[in-house]
Design an enzyme around this catalytic site. Structure first.
Site, PDB file in Angstrom:
ATOM      1  N   SER A 189      37.040  38.448  50.742  1.00 32.77           N
ATOM      2  CA  SER A 189      38.089  37.477  51.034  1.00 32.77           C
ATOM      3  C   SER A 189      37.518  36.280  51.791  1.00 32.77           C
ATOM      4  CB  SER A 189      39.215  38.177  51.801  1.00 32.77           C
ATOM      5  OG  SER A 189      40.375  37.380  51.850  1.00 32.77           O
TER       6      SER A 189
ATOM      7  N   ASP B  60      45.636  39.826  42.031  1.00 31.75           N
ATOM      8  CA  ASP B  60      45.549  39.430  43.431  1.00 31.75           C
ATOM      9  C   ASP B  60      46.628  38.393  43.756  1.00 31.75           C
ATOM     10  OD1 ASP B  60      44.759  38.517  45.976  1.00 31.75           O
ATOM     11  OD2 ASP B  60      42.644  38.871  45.544  1.00 31.75           O
TER      12      ASP B  60
ATOM     13  N   HIS C 160      44.382  42.560  45.962  1.00 30.33           N
ATOM     14  CA  HIS C 160      43.401  42.074  46.932  1.00 30.33           C
ATOM     15  C   HIS C 160      42.741  43.287  47.596  1.00 30.33           C
ATOM     16  CE1 HIS C 160      41.763  38.673  49.096  1.00 30.33           C
ATOM     17  NE2 HIS C 160      42.029  39.227  50.273  1.00 30.33           N
TER      18      HIS C 160
END
Length: 233
Positions: free
Chosen positions: A117, A170, A201
């Site tokens: 991320s 995601d 995610h």
């Protein structure tokens, strides 16, 4: 900055170091289990892990203090607003210092730099800023940040192998933003292997298997190059 150091699971093989950058709002311990997952699904056991924790800072859109590599002004990661270059550059210096320390401790040990991320965005930024080669860069569920670094890459950066992976489901960082970042890197002639998976995610076993194959392939390439150099001397 607190940093967790995990020895390689297999210390009989030639080791390498993976410096791993977590996502926003957690800390280095969030990825302690990743070493075991990489061994289980990717058959990679020779990596020593270095897990730093990002500085605490106020994240503007949440109006909260948390561990974050840089500030996020708006709640939509997929918006085309400018990333916070000031805090991004400050974290780049912190991560670079960690890389330099690892190189000083063990000059002959290959270093991988990766993250998840927001950590993936930083791994790409710092990885593409090197003046000495990395073994490779890993960016999972992240994106290419809006930073001048990506307008033009050095020859060394272009040759650095990169593994990028993203979930098509995601909802935090869209697959469209990941693909847009891939296009940016391709236009800059970077060497990127890009994978998509039907996940959100998060991480998934197939992704870790593919990452293990990628690490193993480039480890073998590195070893072959070293043997060739020795034979030429």
């Amino acid at each position: 900055m607190d940093t967790i150091y995990l020895p390689a699971l297999d210390e009989t093989a030639r080791s390498a170091t993976l410096i791993w950058l977590h996502g926003m709002g957690v800390d280095g311990s969030d990825f302690e289990a990743f070493q075991q997952e990489l061994a289980q699904f990717g058959n990679i056991r020779h990596l020593r892990f270095v897990l730093p924790t990002a500085p605490k800072r106020t994240v503007t859109y949440l109006n909260m203090e948390m561990n974050a590599w840089y500030d996020v002004k708006e709640g939509d990661f997929n918006a085309q607003g400018n990333d916070d270059l000031e805090s991004m550059n400050a974290s780049r210096e912190i991560i670079q210092k960690l890389i330099d320390e690892e190189r000083k401790k063990s000059p002959d040990t290959p270093i991988w730099l990766g993250g998840f991320s927001q950590g993936a965005a930083m791994a790409l930024l710092v990885g593409y800023s090197q003046v000495e080669p990395l073994a490779g860069i890993i960016a999972l569920s992240g994106y290419v940040p809006q930073h001048p670094r990506f307008k033009e890459l050095s020859d060394l950066a272009k040759q650095t192998p990169v593994f990028m992976a993203h979930g098509t489901l995601d909802t935090v960082i869209s697959i469209a933003k990941a693909r847009s970042g891939l296009e940016t890197l391709n236009l800059a002639s970077a060497s990127v292997e890009f994978h998509e998976y039907p996940m959100m995610h998060e991480l998934c076993p197939d992704e870790i298997t593919d990452l293990g194959d990628f690490i193993q392939a480039h480890t073998e390439n590195m070893q072959a190059e070293e043997l060739e150099e020795k034979s030429e001397k």
